[in-house]
Write an enzyme that holds these catalytic residues in place. Sequence first.
Site: not given
Length: 311
Positions: A209, A207, A257
Amino acid sequence: MRVIFDPTQISRPTAIALGNFDGVHVGHRRVIAPILPKALRDPSLTSTVVSFSPHPQEFFSQKQRLLLAPFDEKVALLKLLGVEQLVLLPFNADLAKLTAAEFIQKILIDSLQVELISVGFDFHFGQKRQGNVTDLHNIWGDRLTVIPEQTMQLNDPSPIRISSSNIRVALAKGEVDLANALLGRPYNLVGKVIQGKQLGRTIGFPTANLDLPPQKCLPRDGVYAVKVNISSSPKPIFGVMNIGLRPTVNGDRRSVEVHLFDWQGDLYDQELNVDLVKFIRPEQKFASLDALKEQIQSDCQTALTYFAVLA
């Protein structure tokens, strides 16, 4: 578009749209439309949005107000409309104590040299909000455009008012379709990718952020289908986004995320513009990382199925 903080730098005379314009939603754009260059018959007038910094409610409450469009986003949205200059009046004790008559004379006439005005029907100004559209009409007459209450007929039998407040309520409930309809565009989150704990990589779902402006109004915690624009990609990329505390891994702070489909490469320090497309589910705590991984797989499939329907 020029952004003006210093009144000596204002291009005058002006045609102004006056208000806070948080979110620059459908109703706001209807207020702004009459003063855009393509709508003005007098080329000597400068199309000008006049707003306040900070938001008056923030000044009086002394509490930070969450915004649908923080400063940089508001500037970008107004620029897209074709506004020539944005004048930000410093909302402080001196401005707050101006009477309606003083606001008209000192701000609108002396400082801005206003020739044309466009406002919403419920616009108020001056000390204790004593001024209204009648006061403006007494001076500008037919050079004043007052936009009536704007509503939208959606699935509900009763029309809903187009307002920043109703957009916030919709986002808090995860009602993305409603929020996007009232905005006239997808609600988006714009931020740079920062270093995270990289837990997603360990379960096969890396992911990005996002570092967002602290004043950005976040929607309901949970999982969303999203469309992401990245400067390094020629076309938008689909994905899923999670907003929340990540209770399965005992998270202690809210994070945003984004997991991108069909993407490989380093995203650190790149700016992502994330459009919310659909709310999938609220955030929840799972018994194990395996259970979390299985749910993320399901979320991704739900998002892909939805995007396939849209195609």
